[in-house]
Design a protein around this motif. Structure first.
Motif, mmCIF file in Angstrom:
data_model
loop_
_atom_site.group_PDB
_atom_site.id
_atom_site.type_symbol
_atom_site.label_atom_id
_atom_site.label_comp_id
_atom_site.label_asym_id
_atom_site.label_seq_id
_atom_site.Cartn_x
_atom_site.Cartn_y
_atom_site.Cartn_z
ATOM 1 N N GLU A 188 0.869 -1.362 -0.522
ATOM 2 C CA GLU A 188 0.160 -0.485 -0.082
ATOM 3 C C GLU A 188 0.779 1.235 0.407
ATOM 4 O O GLU A 188 0.137 1.968 -0.466
ATOM 5 C CB GLU A 188 -0.836 -0.210 1.088
ATOM 6 N N LYS A 189 1.993 1.322 0.210
ATOM 7 C CA LYS A 189 3.159 2.487 0.624
ATOM 8 C C LYS A 189 3.900 2.681 -0.130
ATOM 9 O O LYS A 189 4.381 3.570 -0.775
ATOM 10 C CB LYS A 189 3.119 3.121 2.393
ATOM 11 N N LEU A 190 5.204 1.187 -0.601
ATOM 12 C CA LEU A 190 5.697 1.036 -1.340
ATOM 13 C C LEU A 190 5.455 0.545 -2.377
ATOM 14 O O LEU A 190 6.584 1.085 -3.095
ATOM 15 C CB LEU A 190 6.783 0.772 -0.453
ATOM 16 N N GLY A 191 4.494 0.493 -2.904
ATOM 17 C CA GLY A 191 4.193 0.255 -3.873
ATOM 18 C C GLY A 191 4.359 -1.094 -4.910
ATOM 19 O O GLY A 191 4.211 -1.929 -6.245
ATOM 20 N N PHE A 192 4.887 -2.445 -3.960
ATOM 21 C CA PHE A 192 5.857 -3.164 -4.134
ATOM 22 C C PHE A 192 3.835 -4.249 -5.293
ATOM 23 O O PHE A 192 2.931 -3.874 -4.675
ATOM 24 C CB PHE A 192 5.436 -4.550 -2.819
ATOM 25 N N ASP A 193 4.245 -5.098 -5.825
ATOM 26 C CA ASP A 193 3.340 -6.408 -6.386
ATOM 27 C C ASP A 193 2.327 -7.023 -5.655
ATOM 28 O O ASP A 193 1.216 -7.189 -5.850
ATOM 29 C CB ASP A 193 3.671 -5.803 -7.871
ATOM 30 N N GLY A 194 3.119 -7.210 -4.509
ATOM 31 C CA GLY A 194 3.071 -8.399 -4.159
ATOM 32 C C GLY A 194 3.504 -9.071 -2.885
ATOM 33 O O GLY A 194 4.960 -8.058 -2.723
ATOM 34 N N ALA A 195 3.121 -9.201 -1.736
ATOM 35 C CA ALA A 195 3.696 -9.653 -0.646
ATOM 36 C C ALA A 195 3.801 -10.936 0.305
ATOM 37 O O ALA A 195 2.107 -10.955 0.973
ATOM 38 C CB ALA A 195 3.396 -7.835 0.691
ATOM 39 N N ILE A 196 4.379 -11.475 0.691
ATOM 40 C CA ILE A 196 4.180 -12.102 1.866
ATOM 41 C C ILE A 196 4.695 -12.324 3.305
ATOM 42 O O ILE A 196 6.043 -12.501 2.827
ATOM 43 C CB ILE A 196 4.959 -13.826 0.822
ATOM 44 N N ASP A 197 3.648 -12.789 3.491
ATOM 45 C CA ASP A 197 3.999 -12.897 5.298
ATOM 46 C C ASP A 197 4.676 -13.842 5.649
ATOM 47 O O ASP A 197 3.537 -15.098 5.443
ATOM 48 C CB ASP A 197 2.348 -13.208 5.854
ATOM 49 N N TYR A 198 5.609 -14.371 5.593
ATOM 50 C CA TYR A 198 6.530 -16.200 5.833
ATOM 51 C C TYR A 198 5.832 -16.635 7.400
ATOM 52 O O TYR A 198 6.113 -17.330 7.506
ATOM 53 C CB TYR A 198 8.047 -15.686 5.720
ATOM 54 N N LYS A 199 5.720 -15.419 7.988
ATOM 55 C CA LYS A 199 5.168 -15.905 9.574
ATOM 56 C C LYS A 199 3.389 -16.101 9.431
ATOM 57 O O LYS A 199 3.984 -17.070 10.444
ATOM 58 C CB LYS A 199 5.114 -14.633 10.988
ATOM 59 N N ASN A 200 2.805 -16.332 8.643
ATOM 60 C CA ASN A 200 1.590 -16.949 8.370
ATOM 61 C C ASN A 200 1.080 -17.446 7.017
ATOM 62 O O ASN A 200 0.101 -17.890 6.998
ATOM 63 C CB ASN A 200 1.019 -15.568 8.738
ATOM 64 N N GLU A 201 1.786 -17.347 6.165
ATOM 65 C CA GLU A 201 1.684 -18.043 5.167
ATOM 66 C C GLU A 201 2.448 -18.549 4.555
ATOM 67 O O GLU A 201 3.907 -18.874 5.390
ATOM 68 C CB GLU A 201 1.692 -17.212 3.886
ATOM 69 N N ASN A 202 2.561 -20.402 3.616
ATOM 70 C CA ASN A 202 3.784 -21.064 3.479
ATOM 71 C C ASN A 202 4.057 -19.798 1.615
ATOM 72 O O ASN A 202 3.865 -19.610 1.668
ATOM 73 C CB ASN A 202 3.112 -21.549 2.729
ATOM 74 N N VAL A 203 5.624 -19.967 2.140
ATOM 75 C CA VAL A 203 6.658 -19.134 1.443
ATOM 76 C C VAL A 203 6.178 -19.619 -0.339
ATOM 77 O O VAL A 203 6.587 -19.024 -1.054
ATOM 78 C CB VAL A 203 8.289 -18.727 1.792
ATOM 79 N N ALA A 204 6.641 -20.733 -0.329
ATOM 80 C CA ALA A 204 6.510 -21.157 -2.000
ATOM 81 C C ALA A 204 5.413 -21.220 -2.041
ATOM 82 O O ALA A 204 4.950 -20.637 -3.917
ATOM 83 C CB ALA A 204 7.140 -23.019 -1.482
ATOM 84 N N LYS A 205 4.042 -21.378 -1.609
ATOM 85 C CA LYS A 205 2.699 -21.430 -1.840
ATOM 86 C C LYS A 205 2.799 -19.500 -2.506
ATOM 87 O O LYS A 205 2.538 -19.416 -3.408
ATOM 88 C CB LYS A 205 1.279 -21.718 -1.681
ATOM 89 N N GLY A 206 2.806 -18.972 -2.196
ATOM 90 C CA GLY A 206 3.265 -17.527 -1.808
ATOM 91 C C GLY A 206 4.058 -16.730 -3.243
ATOM 92 O O GLY A 206 3.427 -15.977 -4.316
ATOM 93 N N ILE A 207 5.663 -18.041 -3.231
ATOM 94 C CA ILE A 207 5.577 -17.394 -4.551
ATOM 95 C C ILE A 207 5.588 -17.468 -5.895
ATOM 96 O O ILE A 207 5.369 -16.757 -6.572
ATOM 97 C CB ILE A 207 7.377 -17.718 -4.643
ATOM 98 N N LYS A 208 4.533 -18.608 -5.697
ATOM 99 C CA LYS A 208 3.981 -19.459 -6.510
ATOM 100 C C LYS A 208 2.938 -18.200 -7.841
ATOM 101 O O LYS A 208 2.255 -18.620 -8.790
ATOM 102 C CB LYS A 208 3.303 -20.698 -6.583
ATOM 103 N N LYS A 209 1.952 -17.776 -6.176
ATOM 104 C CA LYS A 209 0.428 -17.008 -6.806
ATOM 105 C C LYS A 209 1.053 -15.040 -6.967
ATOM 106 O O LYS A 209 0.330 -15.366 -7.976
ATOM 107 C CB LYS A 209 -0.141 -17.198 -4.964
ATOM 108 N N TYR A 210 2.430 -15.096 -6.659
ATOM 109 C CA TYR A 210 2.524 -13.778 -7.106
ATOM 110 C C TYR A 210 3.476 -13.613 -8.487
ATOM 111 O O TYR A 210 3.853 -12.938 -8.951
ATOM 112 C CB TYR A 210 3.040 -12.339 -5.403
#
Ligand code: NAP
Length: 332
Positions: A188-210
């Protein structure tokens, strides 16, 4: 005048504890010819400081037991003796250490101008973390327009700048950070296209999604399992920038290397380590360009400032718990 100094008393195993440093107070000594007394204003708290406490071979020697804890800093010259490199009233940035006052001949210090940017920014966005981000992503990561860039430690001092520079250069940028509020900040502030919350999400699934088509550049600040997950998604000729491995710095056993490294072979990819000090001759070029981006509102930086040399350890530990946003600084 009394100086307060954090002295390295015991090399830590794991996270630094109450035995690691000792706060001592002593009278400030008389200056010798060529020396200056600097009243420190801000001390930089960096993950690398944890590595400097280990008795191991590295890119600079470890801090010796009994020495003032090494740290970057910025402060004002308040006294000089004889012919000195800088004058009373000058603001300097350099290796002042974790102490209120520092006596130095000024080698490894440089003059900064508080009228052009805040004093604290010279140990943040216009200091070591900013330089690391700039040269790491541009010269080591060799980004080009259209690249998909993944960065870990993305809400931190280095990672947040890496992602924004990659956006300025026309890349698609995805960050990995701990917690929902940090991830929201990235998008929302820095304009990234996606962000993965490694503390609460599966990182590999997040990378695949974004990054459904994979990653061209992975800027690694954390190492460990996150590095391993990123390696799975490398595209052909991808570049992995090894900037840091904070997940491993307090490890009590051997550092865990990546299991998925054969992805480098399959994808003709490269993995390259970097040390920011190698780029020192070009810092001024980076500072001018970054100051321009800040002025244009393209580069946002956040500082998290805590007070008091007495609170050094508790504040330093925030680097590892993640309880801070942006650049972590101790104000004297
Ligand atoms: N190579 C060089 O020349 C150079 C120069 C400067 C810095 N560095 C490296 O760059 C990295 C980032 O430094 P920085 O100054 O920008 O620090 P930072 O990101 O401002 O602070 C460290 C962050 O790391 C995250 N973290 C802590 N433990 C973690 C873990 N186990 N797994 C994943 N993330 C973890 C935390 O954020 P979350 O809340 O997101 O967990 C924390 O806020 C460090 O590894 C540092 O050593 C290298």
């Amino acid at each position: 005048m009394i100086n307060k100094q954090q002295i390295l008393k015991k090399r830590p195993v794991g996270l630094p504890d109450k035995e690691t440093w000792e706060l001592i107070e002593s009278k400030i000594q008389e200056l010798n010819d060529g020396e200056m007394l600097i009243a420190q204003e801000y001390i930089s708290l960096d993950p690398a400081m944890r590595g400097w406490m280990n008795q191991t071979r590295s890119y600079i020697p470890p801090v010796e037991l009994g020495d003032v804890m090494r740290a970057g800093s910025v402060g004002k010259v308040i006294k000089t003796k004889g012919k000195t490199l800088f004058q009373v009233g000058d603001y300097l940035s350099g290796w002042g250490g974790v102490q209120n006052f520092c006596i130095t001949k000024g080698e490894n210090f440089h003059k900064v101008d508080p009228s052009r940017s805040s004093l604290s920014s010279y140990i943040g966005i216009l200091g070591m973390p900013g330089m690391t981000a700039y040269f790491g992503i541009l010269e080591v990561g060799e980004i080009k327009e259209g690249d998909v860039v993944l960065v870990s430690g993305a809400a931190g001092a280095v990672g947040s700048i890496v992602g924004q520079i990659a956006k300025i250069k026309g890349c698609r940028v995805v960050g990995i950070a701990g917690g929902k509020s940090k991830c929201n900040y990235l998008t929302e502030k820095l304009g990234f296209d996606g962000a993965i919350d490694y503390k609460n999400e599966n990182v590999a699934k997040g990378i695949k999604k974004y990054c459904p088509k994979g990653i061209d550049v992975y800027f690694d600040n954390v190492g460990g399992e996150i590095l391993d997950s990123a390696l799975i998604f490398l595209r052909k000729n991808a570049r992995v920038v090894i900037c840091g491995a904070i997940s491993q710095y307090n490890s009590k056993s051997n550092i865990k290397g990546p299991e998925n490294y054969l992805s480098l072979l399959v994808n003709r990819a490269s993995m390259k380590g970097m040390v920011v000090f190698d780029f020192a001759p070009k810092y001024s070029i980076a500072m001018i360009e970054m100051a321009g981006w800040i002025k244009e509102g393209k580069l946002i930086h956040k500082e998290d400032i805590y007070h008091g040399i007495e609170n050094f350890r508790e504040t330093f530990l925030r680097l590892f718990s993640g309880e801070k946003m942006g650049k972590l600084i101790l104000k004297i």
